[in-house]
Every structure is written in structure tokens, then in C-alpha cells.
Motif scaffolding. Structure first.
Motif, mmCIF file in Angstrom:
data_model
loop_
_atom_site.group_PDB
_atom_site.id
_atom_site.type_symbol
_atom_site.label_atom_id
_atom_site.label_comp_id
_atom_site.label_asym_id
_atom_site.label_seq_id
_atom_site.Cartn_x
_atom_site.Cartn_y
_atom_site.Cartn_z
ATOM 1 N N ALA A 169 0.830 -1.201 0.000
ATOM 2 C CA ALA A 169 0.000 0.000 0.000
ATOM 3 C C ALA A 169 0.868 1.256 0.000
ATOM 4 O O ALA A 169 0.581 2.229 -0.722
ATOM 5 C CB ALA A 169 -0.938 -0.001 1.203
ATOM 6 N N GLU A 170 1.914 1.246 0.801
ATOM 7 C CA GLU A 170 2.806 2.405 0.858
ATOM 8 C C GLU A 170 3.528 2.599 -0.469
ATOM 9 O O GLU A 170 3.629 3.724 -0.977
ATOM 10 C CB GLU A 170 3.803 2.226 2.000
ATOM 11 N N LEU A 171 4.000 1.525 -1.058
ATOM 12 C CA LEU A 171 4.713 1.637 -2.338
ATOM 13 C C LEU A 171 3.782 2.060 -3.469
ATOM 14 O O LEU A 171 4.185 2.793 -4.380
ATOM 15 C CB LEU A 171 5.391 0.309 -2.676
ATOM 16 N N ALA A 172 2.527 1.628 -3.414
ATOM 17 C CA ALA A 172 1.579 1.992 -4.466
ATOM 18 C C ALA A 172 1.234 3.474 -4.445
ATOM 19 O O ALA A 172 0.659 3.990 -5.406
ATOM 20 C CB ALA A 172 0.305 1.161 -4.336
ATOM 21 N N SER A 173 1.582 4.172 -3.356
ATOM 22 C CA SER A 173 1.301 5.601 -3.287
ATOM 23 C C SER A 173 2.274 6.423 -4.130
ATOM 24 O O SER A 173 2.043 7.618 -4.349
ATOM 25 C CB SER A 173 1.355 6.080 -1.831
ATOM 26 N N PHE A 174 3.358 5.806 -4.608
ATOM 27 C CA PHE A 174 4.417 6.569 -5.259
ATOM 28 C C PHE A 174 4.307 6.762 -6.776
ATOM 29 O O PHE A 174 4.517 7.884 -7.253
ATOM 30 C CB PHE A 174 5.780 5.918 -4.961
ATOM 31 N N PRO A 175 4.057 5.735 -7.598
ATOM 32 C CA PRO A 175 4.352 5.848 -9.034
ATOM 33 C C PRO A 175 3.772 7.052 -9.756
ATOM 34 O O PRO A 175 4.512 7.849 -10.349
ATOM 35 C CB PRO A 175 3.815 4.530 -9.599
ATOM 36 N N CYS A 176 2.475 7.224 -9.754
ATOM 37 C CA CYS A 176 1.857 8.289 -10.542
ATOM 38 C C CYS A 176 2.167 9.663 -9.965
ATOM 39 O O CYS A 176 2.682 10.548 -10.652
ATOM 40 C CB CYS A 176 0.344 8.068 -10.635
ATOM 41 N N ALA A 177 1.866 9.866 -8.694
ATOM 42 C CA ALA A 177 2.007 11.189 -8.088
ATOM 43 C C ALA A 177 3.460 11.643 -8.024
ATOM 44 O O ALA A 177 3.792 12.782 -8.390
ATOM 45 C CB ALA A 177 1.392 11.183 -6.689
ATOM 46 N N TYR A 178 4.336 10.782 -7.562
ATOM 47 C CA TYR A 178 5.714 11.197 -7.342
ATOM 48 C C TYR A 178 6.489 11.333 -8.648
ATOM 49 O O TYR A 178 7.359 12.202 -8.761
ATOM 50 C CB TYR A 178 6.414 10.232 -6.383
ATOM 51 N N SER A 179 6.185 10.497 -9.639
ATOM 52 C CA SER A 179 6.855 10.671 -10.931
ATOM 53 C C SER A 179 6.369 11.945 -11.615
ATOM 54 O O SER A 179 7.162 12.644 -12.270
ATOM 55 C CB SER A 179 6.639 9.453 -11.830
ATOM 56 N N THR A 180 5.087 12.275 -11.473
ATOM 57 C CA THR A 180 4.577 13.531 -12.024
ATOM 58 C C THR A 180 5.278 14.712 -11.380
ATOM 59 O O THR A 180 5.737 15.642 -12.059
ATOM 60 C CB THR A 180 3.057 13.643 -11.803
ATOM 61 N N ALA A 181 5.375 14.692 -10.049
ATOM 62 C CA ALA A 181 6.018 15.792 -9.335
ATOM 63 C C ALA A 181 7.501 15.892 -9.681
ATOM 64 O O ALA A 181 8.023 16.986 -9.942
ATOM 65 C CB ALA A 181 5.836 15.605 -7.827
ATOM 66 N N GLU A 182 8.202 14.770 -9.690
ATOM 67 C CA GLU A 182 9.634 14.787 -9.993
ATOM 68 C C GLU A 182 9.888 15.290 -11.411
ATOM 69 O O GLU A 182 10.849 16.029 -11.660
ATOM 70 C CB GLU A 182 10.216 13.380 -9.809
ATOM 71 N N ASN A 183 9.021 14.921 -12.347
ATOM 72 C CA ASN A 183 9.167 15.386 -13.721
ATOM 73 C C ASN A 183 9.013 16.905 -13.801
ATOM 74 O O ASN A 183 9.781 17.587 -14.491
ATOM 75 C CB ASN A 183 8.127 14.705 -14.603
ATOM 76 N N MET A 184 8.034 17.459 -13.085
ATOM 77 C CA MET A 184 7.841 18.905 -13.069
ATOM 78 C C MET A 184 9.048 19.614 -12.477
ATOM 79 O O MET A 184 9.513 20.643 -12.989
ATOM 80 C CB MET A 184 6.585 19.252 -12.268
ATOM 81 N N ILE A 185 9.568 19.049 -11.397
ATOM 82 C CA ILE A 185 10.716 19.640 -10.716
ATOM 83 C C ILE A 185 11.950 19.592 -11.615
ATOM 84 O O ILE A 185 12.735 20.558 -11.681
ATOM 85 C CB ILE A 185 10.955 18.915 -9.383
ATOM 86 N N ASP A 186 12.112 18.481 -12.334
ATOM 87 C CA ASP A 186 13.218 18.364 -13.289
ATOM 88 C C ASP A 186 13.101 19.394 -14.409
ATOM 89 O O ASP A 186 14.069 20.072 -14.759
ATOM 90 C CB ASP A 186 13.232 16.958 -13.898
ATOM 91 N N ARG A 187 11.896 19.472 -14.982
ATOM 92 C CA ARG A 187 11.702 20.378 -16.124
ATOM 93 C C ARG A 187 11.943 21.833 -15.716
ATOM 94 O O ARG A 187 12.465 22.631 -16.504
ATOM 95 C CB ARG A 187 10.284 20.220 -16.676
ATOM 96 N N ALA A 188 11.551 22.186 -14.501
ATOM 97 C CA ALA A 188 11.740 23.552 -14.020
ATOM 98 C C ALA A 188 13.135 23.786 -13.449
ATOM 99 O O ALA A 188 13.455 24.895 -13.039
ATOM 100 C CB ALA A 188 10.690 23.884 -12.968
ATOM 101 N N ASN A 189 13.936 22.727 -13.398
ATOM 102 C CA ASN A 189 15.324 22.823 -12.934
ATOM 103 C C ASN A 189 15.414 23.469 -11.550
ATOM 104 O O ASN A 189 16.131 24.449 -11.339
ATOM 105 C CB ASN A 189 16.173 23.608 -13.941
ATOM 106 N N VAL A 190 14.660 22.901 -10.604
ATOM 107 C CA VAL A 190 14.685 23.403 -9.235
ATOM 108 C C VAL A 190 16.070 23.180 -8.631
ATOM 109 O O VAL A 190 16.606 22.072 -8.674
ATOM 110 C CB VAL A 190 13.606 22.712 -8.377
ATOM 111 N N LYS A 191 16.599 24.233 -8.072
ATOM 112 C CA LYS A 191 17.952 24.204 -7.526
ATOM 113 C C LYS A 191 17.937 24.521 -6.032
ATOM 114 O O LYS A 191 16.969 25.097 -5.519
ATOM 115 C CB LYS A 191 18.841 25.225 -8.259
#
Length: 364
Positions: A169-191
Motif C-alpha cells: 500500500a505504501e509503495l503503491a502511493s508513489f508511481p503516478c504522483a511522485y513521478s509527475t512531481a519529480e518530472n515537473m521539478i526536473d523540467r523547471a530545474n529546481v535548484k
């Protein structure tokens, strides 16, 4: 395959519309993995905005209202031809579910049997066979069947082994939400030391973004409802502003380096004013309404960069797996439901009275 059942439980989406379009069944055929595929016994899945949006056809250009306007009963008028996120009509019936944690129990041709028994997370945004440069992808649970079932099949290359003490259950909370967020953070080049404003910060993607931005040693300003503000501070937000308040009453113009937006809606025009010159705006959702008003002069006179974020390079999910295995992220499971309770889970999801993710557990 001879030791596996021939039938399984799962939820069919039978068409665009209200909750009545979700049909829990116990007589669905267990998928057979084909060449290059693996069969996964699902341990857990989760509810996401994209599940709701696809069910109600919110992605259709005919719809200009917020998601919740049609989340229970659907919309009276949509165009089935553009009602999916990709603009390609959904093939019904469809098993949705953009999240999946499970165990590989069978493999197709040209896949090593050594993978049987591996615990895996399924990547939500998957390659569709074209090169990464062409921004072509499919969503697990939209263009192919997903995790709202006891068993699911995916390309072996889209099932990522995971080494973690967290439960399914804990692991299933990650794929969609966290990959979406990480992708946004990558694209915006958060430093490090950037000031990052996150709208919808208590939702699945928003709360993931809080953790992922803090992981990069940047400052987080979170926007959420009043009853969730303390939880966001506990999660790591440096400043929290109540949703609906005039942001310029709390923040100076030109004071934000990056905006991570999941909401859009009527308050959107404040966001470009808050960005400093050369600031970056990134968006992957519009639950408060997709139509906004933009003064183009603000965009070009401040040299702002805008990033629309759907496509994800493979490296985003590979990084996410590493973060999880190094215990750098904290799963936020708000509540768990049996898969047959999916309608109740989606109703609770739309009420937005929680922080994090709502998890669905299939029969074991």
C-alpha cells in the motif's frame, strides 16, 4: 501459467460518465503475458486525478469546468474522440489504475523467468515505441489496462524491481504522483535555495512535490485548505497559505523562482505576478478549471519560462526508485479500501478532506 487462476476480480470502466460507469466484476479473464511482457499479481493500487478525469471525459475540449463539476455524474456533453488525456479515444471496457505495486508471477516470450518473484512498481507514463525526443507515451490504465484488478500485464521494461521494507500500500502511493512531481521539478530545474510555490499542495502530486523539492534543498511555499496547513508544515513546507486567499497579500511580487501548479482556475493570474524575472512555471493539472487569463506582456517582459509536463523520460522513474530505496521519501497513505469499494474511494477522493493518497487493495 497453469498454477494461476483463469478468472480474477477487477473494475471495468464501461464508458465516459459518472460513478455508474465503474463495474466491479469477479469473472474477468486473467491476462496472458505476450512477447516481452510480464504478468503481475497486484498488491495495491491507488486513486489519482487522471482516473477521474478519464472516466468523466474531462480532457475533452468541450469541457471548461473544474474536475469536480462532473466527477460524480459526468458531463452532459463531451466529445468521445478527444476525451482522454492523449486525445485518442479510450477503448472500452478498460481496467483503469495508474498505480501498481505487485509481484511478477509469469513472463512472456523473450523475458527471463528469473524475474518471477520480483516485487515491482509499474511506471505510469510509459514509452509507446517511439523515441523519447518525440514526446510520445501512453498512460498505464488509460491506453492499456492498469492496476484496478488482481492481475495486470505490462512490458517487462516498464516493471521496475524495488527493494524496500515498505508495504504494498505504501509503495503503491508513489508511481503516478511522485513521478509527475519529480518530472515537473526536473523540467523547471529546481535548484538549492530556490523558492518554490506549490498549488494543491495537499493532494497526491502536491504533497509529493513538497517532499521532492525539499529533497533538493529548496524552499517550499505550499497552498492548501486551512484544515491541512499543519500537516503540510509537518511534511516540510517552509510557509503555508490558505487556499483562496489573495497570494499577493502574503508574498511580494517577483519573489518566487518556480511555480509548480496543479490547480489553475480563477486564481491563476496571480502566479505570473509572483514569479521573479526569469522565473519558471510548470503545470501538470488544472483541477480548479483549465481556462485561465494570461497577460502575455507579463510572460515576455519578465522573461518567464512555461513548462507543460506530461511526457516523462525514463530517468525520472529510475530516480524515483532510487529515492524510495534510499528511504528519502515518506509515503502518505491517508486511507485504504478494498477494490470493490472503488466508488466510495473516488467519492472520498473528490471530497479532498485528506493529505496524500487513497489506496485500493484487490482480493489476495
Amino acid at each position: 501459467m497453469n498454477k494461476l487462476p483463469k478468472k480474477m476480480s477487477g473494475v471495468l470502466l464501461t464508458g465516459h460518465g459518472g460513478l455508474e460507469k465503474l463495474e466491479y466484476r469477479t469473472d474477468l479473464p486473467v491476462p496472458t503475458p505476450e512477447k516481452g511482457e510480464v504478468l503481475i499479481k497486484v498488491g495495491a493500487s491507488a486513486v489519482n486525478n487522471t482516473d477521474i478525469n478519464t472516466r468523466i471525459g474531462w480532457y475533452s475540449k468541450c469541457v471548461i469546468e473544474q474536475t469536480n463539476a462532473g466527477a460524480f455524474d459526468g458531463f452532459q456533453t463531451i466529445n468521445d474522440n478527444d476525451a482522454s488525456w492523449s486525445g485518442i479515444p479510450v477503448k472500452f471496457p478498460r481496467i483503469q489504475g495508474a498505480d501498481c505495486c505487485g509481484e511478477i508471477v509469469a513472463v512472456g516470450e523473450q523475458v527471463s523467468s528469473d524475474l518471477i518473484g520480483e516485487r515491482v512498481l509499474v511506471r505510469t507514463l510509459q514509452q509507446s515505441g517511439m523515441t523519447e525526443a518525440e514526446y510520445s507515451c501512453i498512460t498505464y490504465g488509460s491506453e492499456c489496462d492498469g492496476g484496478f484488478a488482481q492481475y495486470t500485464k505490462v512490458l517487462a521494461t516498464e516493471a521496475f524491481p524495488i527493494r524496500s521494507s515498505l508495504n504494498d500500500a505504501e509503495l503503491a502511493s508513489f508511481p503516478c504522483a511522485y513521478s509527475t512531481a519529480e518530472n515537473m521539478i526536473d523540467r523547471a530545474n529546481v535548484k538549492p535555495n530556490d523558492t518554490v510555490l506549490i498549488t494543491g499542495a495537499s493532494g497526491g502530486v502536491g504533497s509529493a512535490a513538497v517532499q521532492l523539492v525539499k529533497r533538493r534543498h529548496a524552499k517550499v511555499i505550499a497552498i492548501c485548505s486551512e484544515n491541512k496547513m499543519e500537516q503540510l508544515i509537518a511534511l516540510g513546507a517552509d510557509k503555508v497559505i490558505q487556499r483562496g486567499r489573495n497570494l499577493l497579500d502574503f508574498l511580494r511580487q517577483d519573489s518566487v523562482d518556480v511555480v509548480i501548479d496543479l490547480v489553475a482556475g480563477k486564481q491563476w493570474p496571480e502566479l505570473p505576478d509572483l514569479l521573479r524575472k526569469g522565473g519558471r512555471y510548470t503545470v501538470a493539472g488544472a483541477i480548479a478549471g483549465p481556462i485561465v487569463e494570461l497577460d502575455v506582456r507579463t510572460l515576455y517582459l519578465k522573461d518567464l519560462s512555461f513548462f507543460g509536463c506530461t511526457y516523462q523520460p525514463r530517468s525520472v522513474f529510475e530516480n524515483l526508485i532510487r529515492y524510495i530505496e534510499r528511504s528519502e521519501l515518506h509515503p502518505l497513505v491517508a486511507k485504504q479500501y478494498s477494490l470493490k469499494e472503488i466508488k466510495s474511494a473516488q467519492q472520498d477522493f473528490m471530497a479532498k478532506k485528506f493529505v496524500g493518497k487513497l489506496i485500493l487493495l484487490p482480493p489476495q
